[in-house]
Write a protein that holds these residues in place. Structure first.
Motif, PDB file in Angstrom:
ATOM      1  N   THR A  68       0.848  -1.182   0.000  1.00 25.64           N
ATOM      2  CA  THR A  68       0.000   0.000   0.000  1.00 25.64           C
ATOM      3  C   THR A  68       0.890   1.241   0.000  1.00 25.64           C
ATOM      4  OG1 THR A  68      -1.903   1.063   1.054  1.00 25.64           O
ATOM      5  CG2 THR A  68      -0.217   0.190   2.528  1.00 25.64           C
ATOM      6  N   VAL A  69       0.392   2.296  -0.589  1.00 23.15           N
ATOM      7  CA  VAL A  69       1.112   3.567  -0.603  1.00 23.15           C
ATOM      8  C   VAL A  69       0.856   4.264   0.729  1.00 23.15           C
ATOM      9  CG1 VAL A  69       1.259   5.818  -1.733  1.00 23.15           C
ATOM     10  CG2 VAL A  69       0.935   3.761  -3.107  1.00 23.15           C
ATOM     11  N   ILE A  70       1.925   4.775   1.332  1.00 18.84           N
ATOM     12  CA  ILE A  70       1.800   5.555   2.561  1.00 18.84           C
ATOM     13  C   ILE A  70       2.401   6.932   2.301  1.00 18.84           C
ATOM     14  CG2 ILE A  70       1.806   3.551   4.108  1.00 18.84           C
ATOM     15  CD1 ILE A  70       4.775   4.097   4.669  1.00 18.84           C
ATOM     16  N   ASP A  71       2.276   7.839   3.258  1.00 14.59           N
ATOM     17  CA  ASP A  71       2.800   9.194   3.112  1.00 14.59           C
ATOM     18  C   ASP A  71       4.293   9.142   2.798  1.00 14.59           C
ATOM     19  OD1 ASP A  71       2.633  11.956   3.093  1.00 14.59           O
ATOM     20  OD2 ASP A  71       3.014  12.132   5.254  1.00 14.59           O
ATOM     21  N   HIS A  72       4.689   9.597   1.636  1.00 15.38           N
ATOM     22  CA  HIS A  72       6.080   9.669   1.174  1.00 15.38           C
ATOM     23  C   HIS A  72       6.739   8.301   0.960  1.00 15.38           C
ATOM     24  CE1 HIS A  72       5.940  13.948   1.813  1.00 15.38           C
ATOM     25  NE2 HIS A  72       5.600  13.769   3.067  1.00 15.38           N
ATOM     26  N   GLY A  73       5.946   7.255   0.766  1.00 19.56           N
ATOM     27  CA  GLY A  73       6.585   5.952   0.577  1.00 19.56           C
ATOM     28  C   GLY A  73       5.628   4.816   0.330  1.00 19.56           C
ATOM     29  N   VAL A  74       6.062   3.641   0.768  1.00 19.01           N
ATOM     30  CA  VAL A  74       5.330   2.407   0.513  1.00 19.01           C
ATOM     31  C   VAL A  74       5.432   1.496   1.729  1.00 19.01           C
ATOM     32  CG1 VAL A  74       7.329   1.268  -0.561  1.00 19.01           C
ATOM     33  CG2 VAL A  74       5.029   0.539  -1.191  1.00 19.01           C
ATOM     34  N   ARG A  75       4.397   0.679   1.926  1.00 25.37           N
ATOM     35  CA  ARG A  75       4.376  -0.305   3.019  1.00 25.37           C
ATOM     36  C   ARG A  75       4.065  -1.667   2.421  1.00 25.37           C
ATOM     37  NH1 ARG A  75       0.859   1.601   7.432  1.00 25.37           N
ATOM     38  NH2 ARG A  75       2.851   2.465   8.129  1.00 25.37           N
ATOM     39  N   PHE A  76       4.838  -2.672   2.844  1.00 24.17           N
ATOM     40  CA  PHE A  76       4.579  -4.071   2.521  1.00 24.17           C
ATOM     41  C   PHE A  76       4.250  -4.758   3.836  1.00 24.17           C
ATOM     42  CE2 PHE A  76       7.413  -2.414  -0.648  1.00 24.17           C
ATOM     43  CZ  PHE A  76       6.864  -2.883  -1.823  1.00 24.17           C
ATOM     44  N   PHE A  77       3.240  -5.636   3.832  1.00 24.41           N
ATOM     45  CA  PHE A  77       2.852  -6.246   5.101  1.00 24.41           C
ATOM     46  C   PHE A  77       2.216  -7.616   4.894  1.00 24.41           C
ATOM     47  CE2 PHE A  77      -0.447  -3.491   3.541  1.00 24.41           C
ATOM     48  CZ  PHE A  77      -1.622  -4.199   3.701  1.00 24.41           C
ATOM     49  N   ASP A  78       2.340  -8.417   5.941  1.00 23.69           N
ATOM     50  CA  ASP A  78       1.732  -9.737   6.011  1.00 23.69           C
ATOM     51  C   ASP A  78       1.462 -10.008   7.483  1.00 23.69           C
ATOM     52  OD1 ASP A  78       0.947 -12.348   4.948  1.00 23.69           O
ATOM     53  OD2 ASP A  78       2.731 -13.108   5.983  1.00 23.69           O
ATOM     54  N   LYS A  79       0.195  -9.946   7.865  1.00 26.14           N
ATOM     55  CA  LYS A  79      -0.216 -10.051   9.270  1.00 26.14           C
ATOM     56  C   LYS A  79       0.486  -8.941  10.060  1.00 26.14           C
ATOM     57  CE  LYS A  79      -0.743 -14.988   8.607  1.00 26.14           C
ATOM     58  NZ  LYS A  79       0.066 -15.124   7.409  1.00 26.14           N
ATOM     59  N   TYR A  80       1.306  -9.292  11.070  1.00 24.00           N
ATOM     60  CA  TYR A  80       1.983  -8.258  11.861  1.00 24.00           C
ATOM     61  C   TYR A  80       3.363  -7.900  11.315  1.00 24.00           C
ATOM     62  CZ  TYR A  80      -1.599  -8.505  15.490  1.00 24.00           C
ATOM     63  OH  TYR A  80      -2.777  -8.447  16.173  1.00 24.00           O
ATOM     64  N   ASP A  81       3.858  -8.624  10.315  1.00 16.97           N
ATOM     65  CA  ASP A  81       5.135  -8.277   9.692  1.00 16.97           C
ATOM     66  C   ASP A  81       4.934  -7.064   8.792  1.00 16.97           C
ATOM     67  OD1 ASP A  81       7.226 -10.379  10.325  1.00 16.97           O
ATOM     68  OD2 ASP A  81       5.567 -11.641   9.675  1.00 16.97           O
ATOM     69  N   GLN A  82       5.931  -6.169   8.796  1.00 21.38           N
ATOM     70  CA  GLN A  82       5.767  -4.942   8.011  1.00 21.38           C
ATOM     71  C   GLN A  82       7.114  -4.392   7.572  1.00 21.38           C
ATOM     72  OE1 GLN A  82       2.615  -2.317   9.439  1.00 21.38           O
ATOM     73  NE2 GLN A  82       4.186  -0.750   9.609  1.00 21.38           N
ATOM     74  N   ILE A  83       7.134  -3.845   6.362  1.00 27.09           N
ATOM     75  CA  ILE A  83       8.293  -3.140   5.836  1.00 27.09           C
ATOM     76  C   ILE A  83       7.792  -1.791   5.345  1.00 27.09           C
ATOM     77  CG2 ILE A  83      10.079  -3.084   4.057  1.00 27.09           C
ATOM     78  CD1 ILE A  83       9.748  -6.177   3.876  1.00 27.09           C
ATOM     79  N   ASP A  84       8.326  -0.712   5.913  1.00 29.59           N
ATOM     80  CA  ASP A  84       8.009   0.644   5.454  1.00 29.59           C
ATOM     81  C   ASP A  84       9.267   1.233   4.834  1.00 29.59           C
ATOM     82  OD1 ASP A  84       5.492   0.411   6.549  1.00 29.59           O
ATOM     83  OD2 ASP A  84       5.822   1.847   8.169  1.00 29.59           O
TER      84      ASP A  84
END
Length: 190
Positions: A68-84
């Protein structure tokens, strides 16, 4: 009566065929062992794909994770795992001292129950970086209101007036050391 017996025999044969009575013997399929990864562990055999940011950097991320697109970047996620991965600007490269003075204050304001465990200067494939190790509570689940404790590794890289902040998060205790090293060292400026 003979016709009736022949019909009965034919029906019996059809039923036996349909239920496999005359089928050749097939070897019993063995059960596949369930995965034993604790919640949040990225499997050792995870496939990674390259994400090309429109903001001038590339990054390897786990295949199949939501984006998903976030403010000034991108987020990748799977359940509670996340990469911003977010892009910013700066007049100079951050240092461990400047991160302690500014970044940590921002973290404590923006996140839930932050506890910083380390701030270090590190070397990544893309160049020098600041690594901030910390824990926080997850955002509350919108249905259950449940929160879990998360481990984070945040990397801040600088080049030509731009910064990329890479924040990796997983449930506390998850063993993602190798995967997080792969992800953080995959970041490349374009």
């Amino acid at each position: 009566m003979i016709v009736r017996n022949q019909i009965s025999i034919a029906l019996a044969v059809l039923l036996m065929l349909s239920f496999g009575a005359f089928a050749p013997a097939v070897a019993q399929e063995k059960l596949v062992a369930p995965e034993t990864n604790p919640p949040g562990d990225i499997p050792d055999n995870q496939v990674f794909v390259t994400y090309t940011s429109p903001d001038g950097f590339d990054l390897k991320v786990p295949e199949g994770w939501s984006r998903t697109v976030i403010d000034h970047g991108v987020r990748f996620f799977d359940k509670y795992d996340q990469i911003d991965a977010t892009l910013g600007t700066a007049s100079a490269a951050p240092t461990a001292s400047s991160a302690k003075a500014h970044e940590i204050t921002d973290l404590k304001t923006a996140a839930h129950a932050v506890k910083v465990t380390a701030v270090k200067d590190v070397k990544l494939a893309a160049g020098p970086a600041i690594r901030i190790s910390y824990q926080s509570n997850s955002a509350p689940n919108p249905v259950t209101n449940k929160q879990i404790r998360l481990d984070h590794e945040r990397f801040i890289l600088f080049k030509n007036g731009k910064t990329v902040t890479l924040d990796l998060a997983a449930p506390a205790g998850a063993d993602n050391v190798d995967q997080w090293q792969l992800i953080s060292n995959s970041l490349q400026w374009r």
